[in-house]
Design a protein around this motif. Structure first.
Motif, PDB file in Angstrom:
ATOM      1  N   THR A  33      -0.875  -2.700   5.053  1.00 15.94           N
ATOM      2  CA  THR A  33      -1.751  -3.381   4.108  1.00 15.94           C
ATOM      3  C   THR A  33      -1.600  -4.877   4.309  1.00 15.94           C
ATOM      4  O   THR A  33      -0.492  -5.405   4.236  1.00 15.94           O
ATOM      5  CB  THR A  33      -1.378  -3.019   2.653  1.00 15.94           C
ATOM      6  OG1 THR A  33      -1.549  -1.621   2.458  1.00 15.94           O
ATOM      7  CG2 THR A  33      -2.252  -3.770   1.667  1.00 15.94           C
ATOM      8  N   HIS A  51       1.207   0.980   2.747  1.00 14.36           N
ATOM      9  CA  HIS A  51       0.642   1.958   1.827  1.00 14.36           C
ATOM     10  C   HIS A  51       0.903   3.352   2.386  1.00 14.36           C
ATOM     11  O   HIS A  51       1.022   3.536   3.601  1.00 14.36           O
ATOM     12  CB  HIS A  51      -0.858   1.726   1.592  1.00 14.36           C
ATOM     13  CG  HIS A  51      -1.709   1.961   2.791  1.00 14.36           C
ATOM     14  ND1 HIS A  51      -1.958   0.993   3.742  1.00 14.36           N
ATOM     15  CD2 HIS A  51      -2.381   3.067   3.211  1.00 14.36           C
ATOM     16  CE1 HIS A  51      -2.733   1.482   4.683  1.00 14.36           C
ATOM     17  NE2 HIS A  51      -3.014   2.745   4.389  1.00 14.36           N
ATOM     18  N   ASN A  73       0.736   1.475  -2.939  1.00 17.29           N
ATOM     19  CA  ASN A  73       0.081   0.356  -2.272  1.00 17.29           C
ATOM     20  C   ASN A  73       0.797  -0.940  -2.629  1.00 17.29           C
ATOM     21  O   ASN A  73       0.943  -1.258  -3.806  1.00 17.29           O
ATOM     22  CB  ASN A  73      -1.372   0.321  -2.740  1.00 17.29           C
ATOM     23  CG  ASN A  73      -2.282  -0.351  -1.774  1.00 17.29           C
ATOM     24  OD1 ASN A  73      -1.859  -0.902  -0.772  1.00 17.29           O
ATOM     25  ND2 ASN A  73      -3.559  -0.332  -2.075  1.00 17.29           N
ATOM     26  N   THR A  75       1.211  -5.109  -2.403  1.00 18.02           N
ATOM     27  CA  THR A  75       0.590  -6.410  -2.146  1.00 18.02           C
ATOM     28  C   THR A  75       1.661  -7.481  -2.245  1.00 18.02           C
ATOM     29  O   THR A  75       2.336  -7.586  -3.264  1.00 18.02           O
ATOM     30  CB  THR A  75      -0.525  -6.716  -3.170  1.00 18.02           C
ATOM     31  OG1 THR A  75      -1.549  -5.742  -3.031  1.00 18.02           O
ATOM     32  CG2 THR A  75      -1.120  -8.093  -2.936  1.00 18.02           C
ATOM     33  N   ASP A 148     -13.928  -0.390  -2.513  1.00 13.40           N
ATOM     34  CA  ASP A 148     -13.475  -0.156  -1.138  1.00 13.40           C
ATOM     35  C   ASP A 148     -14.672   0.060  -0.219  1.00 13.40           C
ATOM     36  O   ASP A 148     -15.610   0.773  -0.571  1.00 13.40           O
ATOM     37  CB  ASP A 148     -12.602   1.103  -1.067  1.00 13.40           C
ATOM     38  CG  ASP A 148     -11.237   0.913  -1.685  1.00 13.40           C
ATOM     39  OD1 ASP A 148     -10.938  -0.202  -2.140  1.00 13.40           O
ATOM     40  OD2 ASP A 148     -10.463   1.883  -1.697  1.00 13.40           O
ATOM     41  N   GLN A 186      -7.412  -6.726  -0.130  1.00 13.72           N
ATOM     42  CA  GLN A 186      -6.585  -6.015   0.845  1.00 13.72           C
ATOM     43  C   GLN A 186      -7.417  -5.549   2.033  1.00 13.72           C
ATOM     44  O   GLN A 186      -8.570  -5.156   1.880  1.00 13.72           O
ATOM     45  CB  GLN A 186      -5.925  -4.790   0.208  1.00 13.72           C
ATOM     46  CG  GLN A 186      -4.938  -5.121  -0.875  1.00 13.72           C
ATOM     47  CD  GLN A 186      -4.343  -3.880  -1.492  1.00 13.72           C
ATOM     48  OE1 GLN A 186      -4.942  -2.808  -1.456  1.00 13.72           O
ATOM     49  NE2 GLN A 186      -3.162  -4.008  -2.043  1.00 13.72           N
ATOM     50  N   GLN A 188      -6.700  -2.626   4.864  1.00 18.16           N
ATOM     51  CA  GLN A 188      -5.806  -1.510   5.173  1.00 18.16           C
ATOM     52  C   GLN A 188      -6.178  -0.903   6.515  1.00 18.16           C
ATOM     53  O   GLN A 188      -7.348  -0.679   6.804  1.00 18.16           O
ATOM     54  CB  GLN A 188      -5.888  -0.431   4.091  1.00 18.16           C
ATOM     55  CG  GLN A 188      -5.371  -0.887   2.748  1.00 18.16           C
ATOM     56  CD  GLN A 188      -5.495   0.194   1.696  1.00 18.16           C
ATOM     57  OE1 GLN A 188      -6.341   1.085   1.791  1.00 18.16           O
ATOM     58  NE2 GLN A 188      -4.656   0.132   0.687  1.00 18.16           N
TER      59      GLN A 188
END
Length: 196
Positions: A33, A51, A73, A75, A148, A186, A188
């Protein structure tokens, strides 16, 4: 927010019960991530995190499907050195936030090898990093709502995916003040494997 999450979960279970067993697949996934908290108090640029979690693929015909996931997840972020931290942030410059992320993605397969994905993601904050924020209870909301967008390559039972998610402007992760507008972003990248 708990009611919305329960409603989504119940709807997915009902939907899964109506599709045939051949249209339901379960798997595990993990990856990198690249995340940041976007706001005036934080350094611009993405920081490395991880993640990992599980996913389900629910087929809704030949080209369409739904893919709910449950992910741990992470950050990471850095505070700008030159800001006046005041009562909000202490002098530590690095911190991380761990979320339980629940994306519910709409899948579209234009080709057997490629899946395009889009959908909402709800994140539940699992820790409040007191080295970054003096009052961990109040500095960050306990939840984050994002959108997303991504794509996935289907290589037999293996999945290789890339995804971008951004926190929506009206669901900022900051609970400190209206002047601090912090949103989560983010990128990923990872792999998954269908186990059932």
């Amino acid at each position: 927010m708990k009611k919305i999450t329960l409603f989504l979960a119940a709807g997915l279970l009902l939907l899964a019960g109506q599709v045939g067993a051949q249209d339901l697949h379960l798997g595990l996934k993990a990856g990198a991530t690249l995340g940041k908290i976007d706001g005036q108090d934080f350094k611009d640029g993405f920081n490395f995190g991880i993640h990992a979690g599980a996913f389900a693929e629910i087929g809704l015909g030949e080209k369409w499907g739904i893919q709910p996931e449950v992910l741990f997840n992470q950050t990471k972020t850095e505070v700008k050195q030159d800001i006046n931290a005041g009562d909000v942030l202490n002098r530590a410059t690095k911190g991380h936030l761990n979320y339980l992320s629940i994306p519910v993605l709409l899948n579209f397969k234009p080709a057997k090898i490629l899946t395009l994905q889009a959908g909402p993601q709800f994140g539940i904050l699992m820790n409040k990093d007191n080295s970054l924020v003096q009052n961990g209870k109040d500095a960050f909301k306990s939840g984050d709502f994002a959108i997303d967008l991504g794509a996935q390559l289907n290589l037999g039972g293996f999945k290789v995916y890339g995804r971008y998610n951004i926190g929506l402007a009206d669901t900022k992760v900051s609970d400190v003040t209206d002047q601090s507008k912090w949103t989560n972003q983010q990128i990923q990248i990872g792999i998954g494997y269908v186990i059932l």
